[in-house]
Design an enzyme around this catalytic site. Structure first.
Site, PDB file in Angstrom:
ATOM      1  N   LYS A  51       0.807  -1.196   0.000  1.00 47.38           N
ATOM      2  CA  LYS A  51       0.000   0.000   0.000  1.00 47.38           C
ATOM      3  C   LYS A  51       0.851   1.261   0.000  1.00 47.38           C
ATOM      4  CE  LYS A  51      -3.233  -2.027   3.267  1.00 47.38           C
ATOM      5  NZ  LYS A  51      -3.736  -1.859   4.665  1.00 47.38           N
ATOM      6  N   GLY A  52       2.100   1.166   0.483  1.00 46.71           N
ATOM      7  CA  GLY A  52       2.896   2.349   0.809  1.00 46.71           C
ATOM      8  C   GLY A  52       3.054   3.382  -0.294  1.00 46.71           C
ATOM      9  N   GLU A 107       7.691   2.984  -6.380  1.00 47.58           N
ATOM     10  CA  GLU A 107       7.819   2.403  -5.038  1.00 47.58           C
ATOM     11  C   GLU A 107       7.977   3.499  -3.989  1.00 47.58           C
ATOM     12  OE1 GLU A 107       7.073   0.331  -3.103  1.00 47.58           O
ATOM     13  OE2 GLU A 107       8.473  -1.334  -2.882  1.00 47.58           O
ATOM     14  N   ASP A 111      14.604  -0.378   1.011  1.00 42.63           N
ATOM     15  CA  ASP A 111      15.291  -0.567   2.284  1.00 42.63           C
ATOM     16  C   ASP A 111      16.348  -1.652   2.085  1.00 42.63           C
ATOM     17  OD1 ASP A 111      15.549  -0.113   5.085  1.00 42.63           O
ATOM     18  OD2 ASP A 111      14.280  -1.820   5.521  1.00 42.63           O
ATOM     19  N   LYS A 139      17.152   4.013   1.141  1.00 43.18           N
ATOM     20  CA  LYS A 139      18.014   3.877   2.325  1.00 43.18           C
ATOM     21  C   LYS A 139      19.160   2.932   1.961  1.00 43.18           C
ATOM     22  CE  LYS A 139      14.600   3.546   5.993  1.00 43.18           C
ATOM     23  NZ  LYS A 139      14.147   2.665   7.070  1.00 43.18           N
ATOM     24  N   PHE A 160      13.501   5.179  10.744  1.00 46.07           N
ATOM     25  CA  PHE A 160      12.185   4.743  10.300  1.00 46.07           C
ATOM     26  C   PHE A 160      11.326   5.954   9.984  1.00 46.07           C
ATOM     27  CE2 PHE A 160       7.961   2.859  10.540  1.00 46.07           C
ATOM     28  CZ  PHE A 160       8.161   1.688   9.835  1.00 46.07           C
ATOM     29  N   VAL A 161      10.785   5.954   8.767  1.00 48.77           N
ATOM     30  CA  VAL A 161       9.983   7.106   8.344  1.00 48.77           C
ATOM     31  C   VAL A 161       8.505   6.743   8.198  1.00 48.77           C
ATOM     32  CG1 VAL A 161      11.778   8.499   7.254  1.00 48.77           C
ATOM     33  CG2 VAL A 161      10.711   6.658   5.948  1.00 48.77           C
TER      34      VAL A 161
HETATM   35  P1  5GP Z   1      12.743  -4.019   1.473  1.00 47.76           P
HETATM   36  O1  5GP Z   1      12.414  -5.335   0.825  1.00 47.76           O
HETATM   37  O2  5GP Z   1      13.449  -3.046   0.573  1.00 47.76           O
HETATM   38  O3  5GP Z   1      13.478  -4.207   2.781  1.00 47.76           O
HETATM   39  O4  5GP Z   1      11.347  -3.475   1.917  1.00 47.76           O
HETATM   40  C1  5GP Z   1      10.804  -2.315   1.501  1.00 47.76           C
HETATM   41  C2  5GP Z   1       9.487  -2.139   2.226  1.00 47.76           C
HETATM   42  O5  5GP Z   1       9.692  -2.105   3.648  1.00 47.76           O
HETATM   43  C3  5GP Z   1       8.889  -0.831   1.837  1.00 47.76           C
HETATM   44  O6  5GP Z   1       8.075  -0.921   0.693  1.00 47.76           O
HETATM   45  C4  5GP Z   1       8.134  -0.434   3.095  1.00 47.76           C
HETATM   46  O7  5GP Z   1       6.843  -0.983   3.061  1.00 47.76           O
HETATM   47  C5  5GP Z   1       8.932  -1.077   4.239  1.00 47.76           C
HETATM   48  N1  5GP Z   1       9.849  -0.093   4.862  1.00 47.76           N
HETATM   49  C6  5GP Z   1      11.188  -0.074   4.816  1.00 47.76           C
HETATM   50  N2  5GP Z   1      11.706   0.977   5.495  1.00 47.76           N
HETATM   51  C7  5GP Z   1      10.639   1.655   5.989  1.00 47.76           C
HETATM   52  C8  5GP Z   1      10.507   2.858   6.775  1.00 47.76           C
HETATM   53  O8  5GP Z   1      11.460   3.548   7.166  1.00 47.76           O
HETATM   54  N3  5GP Z   1       9.221   3.220   7.071  1.00 47.76           N
HETATM   55  C9  5GP Z   1       8.140   2.530   6.671  1.00 47.76           C
HETATM   56  N4  5GP Z   1       6.948   2.993   7.041  1.00 47.76           N
HETATM   57  N5  5GP Z   1       8.226   1.395   5.924  1.00 47.76           N
HETATM   58  C10 5GP Z   1       9.462   0.972   5.586  1.00 47.76           C
END
Ligand code: 5GP
Length: 183
Positions: A51-52, A107, A111, A139, A160-161
């Site tokens: 959803k983000g 996206e 992260d 990040k 964390f945002v």
């Molecule tokens: P990745 O597979 O890159 O670790 O995951 C990315 C997902 O993790 C993002 O689409 C998001 O939903 C969540 N995520 C990663 N960092 C943050 C953050 O700082 N804040 C929030 N709210 N979600 C995050």
């Protein structure tokens, strides 16, 4: 009874504004213009991962001035330890046949990079005309897999945002800015 000027628990956890509404709007305007120039005359499909990214998608698609389609998908990837298994479970799939389009994934944040690298594998197998990724936030210090977005609007350190579509336990998605979250 709660005093009127007392901060609620909810408000207290919004530690500080990290990226303002104005900064977000300016970066999206620029990204929209770049995408419009790059895909002029080509069949373009913007794909948002729910959803983000829904707020970012809503603003970015309005900053893209050429004709284009939009679509949404909901996906969850599975990990074995810190390694991505490459297995993505699609909980809601695209309606469009990506073969006919230049696809840009929209996206919210990259992260560890695991989710997107799995989604890219999956979408590449469907043979789009081309495939690129634009992310609102990046990040890089948290990366666990070798992944780089084609366009990242903001690079942030490891905190964390919340806000602008990003949640903490489903709350704060409605904030118009990106904030640092803290206990
Ligand atoms: P990745 O597979 O890159 O670790 O995951 C990315 C997902 O993790 C993002 O689409 C998001 O939903 C969540 N995520 C990663 N960092 C943050 C953050 O700082 N804040 C929030 N709210 N979600 C995050």
């Amino acid at each position: 009874m709660q005093m009127k000027n007392e901060m609620t628990e909810y408000e207290r956890k919004i530690k500080r504004v990290a990226i303002s509404e104005e900064e977000i709007a300016a970066a999206i305007k620029k990204a929209g213009a770049e995408i419009s120039a790059e895909y002029e005359g080509k069949p373009l499909l913007l794909v948002s991962i729910l959803k983000g990214a829904f707020v970012f998608m809503a603003d970015l698609c309005r900053a893209v001035t050429i004709p284009h389609d939009i679509d949404f998908m909901c996906a969850k990837s599975y990990y074995a330890g810190t390694e991505s298994s490459g297995v993505v479970k699609i909980t809601m799939d695209l309606v469009h046949e990506v073969k006919d389009y230049h696809v840009v994934i929209v996206e919210d944040i990259v992260d560890t990079g695991r989710t997107l690298s799995d989604i890219i594998k999956l979408l590449k197998a469907r043979e789009p005309l081309s495939l690129k990724v634009v992310t609102l936030l990046d990040k890089p210090s948290r990366r666990l897999v070798d992944f780089k977005a084609d366009k990242a609007l903001f690079t942030i350190p490891d905190f964390f945002v919340i806000g602008y579509g990003l949640d903490c336990d489903e709350k704060y998605r409605n904030l118009p800015y990106i904030a640092e979250y803290g206990e």
